[in-house]
Design a protein around this motif. Sequence first.
Motif, mmCIF file in Angstrom:
data_model
loop_
_atom_site.group_PDB
_atom_site.id
_atom_site.type_symbol
_atom_site.label_atom_id
_atom_site.label_comp_id
_atom_site.label_asym_id
_atom_site.label_seq_id
_atom_site.Cartn_x
_atom_site.Cartn_y
_atom_site.Cartn_z
ATOM 1 N N SER A 22 -2.628 27.370 14.436
ATOM 2 C CA SER A 22 -2.883 28.505 15.325
ATOM 3 C C SER A 22 -1.614 29.308 15.560
ATOM 4 C CB SER A 22 -3.442 28.012 16.666
ATOM 5 O OG SER A 22 -4.681 27.359 16.491
ATOM 6 N N LYS A 81 -8.536 24.993 10.035
ATOM 7 C CA LYS A 81 -8.397 25.292 11.463
ATOM 8 C C LYS A 81 -9.769 25.443 12.115
ATOM 9 C CE LYS A 81 -6.626 28.865 14.589
ATOM 10 N NZ LYS A 81 -7.934 29.498 14.868
ATOM 11 N N SER A 82 -10.687 26.108 11.429
ATOM 12 C CA SER A 82 -12.045 26.271 11.957
ATOM 13 C C SER A 82 -12.751 24.924 12.068
ATOM 14 C CB SER A 82 -12.851 27.212 11.057
ATOM 15 O OG SER A 82 -12.284 28.502 11.040
ATOM 16 N N ARG A 83 -12.519 24.051 11.066
ATOM 17 C CA ARG A 83 -13.154 22.728 11.091
ATOM 18 C C ARG A 83 -12.669 21.913 12.279
ATOM 19 N NH1 ARG A 83 -12.220 17.693 10.532
ATOM 20 N NH2 ARG A 83 -9.992 18.029 10.137
ATOM 21 N N THR A 85 -11.298 23.029 15.029
ATOM 22 C CA THR A 85 -11.756 23.671 16.266
ATOM 23 C C THR A 85 -13.201 23.299 16.559
ATOM 24 O OG1 THR A 85 -10.261 25.550 15.908
ATOM 25 C CG2 THR A 85 -12.094 25.878 17.436
ATOM 26 N N ARG A 86 -14.040 23.331 15.518
ATOM 27 C CA ARG A 86 -15.452 22.976 15.698
ATOM 28 C C ARG A 86 -15.593 21.520 16.128
ATOM 29 N NH1 ARG A 86 -16.849 24.476 11.194
ATOM 30 N NH2 ARG A 86 -16.858 22.489 10.071
#
Length: 234
Positions: A22, A81-83, A85-86
């Motif tokens: 991030s 990063k999306s993984r 975060t999810r």
Amino acid sequence: MIDGDGVPPVGSHDHHTLRLLSRIETGQLVTQRSLSKDLGIALGLTNLLIRRVAKKGWVKVVNIRPNRVRYLITPAGMIEKSRITREYLDNTVRLYTETRERIRASLQVISHEWSDADCAAAGVGDRKPVVFYGAGEVAEIGYVSMQGTDLRLTGVVDDHRTGTFFDLPIDEPAALRAATLNGRSFGRLVVMTFKQAPQIRLQLEGLGFPIERVCWLHPTAGRDGTLPLPRSTL
């Protein structure tokens, strides 16, 4: 994390990786030293994280001049990063739901074991007044879970926190009396933590507070959401 009383929603390694990605994603020029300071971890660990994410192809290290590099997040890094975060959000929701159900089950037992005769003898009316020991996130979930029940929060004590808790003043545990807190009557003291029970019990005994009036959150609930606890446990 829930007030130090639960578990982190994601592992600490993923947590550091998420914060690292991030920070790099902002596009600002960063150094390992500045990342170490921002993440609150040792410089050596920051170096290991950078090498790990670079090896996995999540971050590209670009030389911009001798002894100076720039870190760029890659498409693969954005996906990772999306993984994370999810996963963080999913685990946070799961942890909140599990904690809420455990607290709700404990409150049901407290209410069930507290008879109308007890209320009449204490002169507290139909709503059963309780005081929370602890004003952290677990207590906040407890307050929400209490709505719609016949329990009523009349006070809060905490070892470290001050200020207010849902418009109620947060007092020190030393202000507790057997059935009152700063002049406000209550029938049960509910310890709003899944940990530190032995330490809290010793402190309450040292204050001379009657342990039989203390209710402890049970660590696990039964399949039907109830807690088959004997009255002595409460």
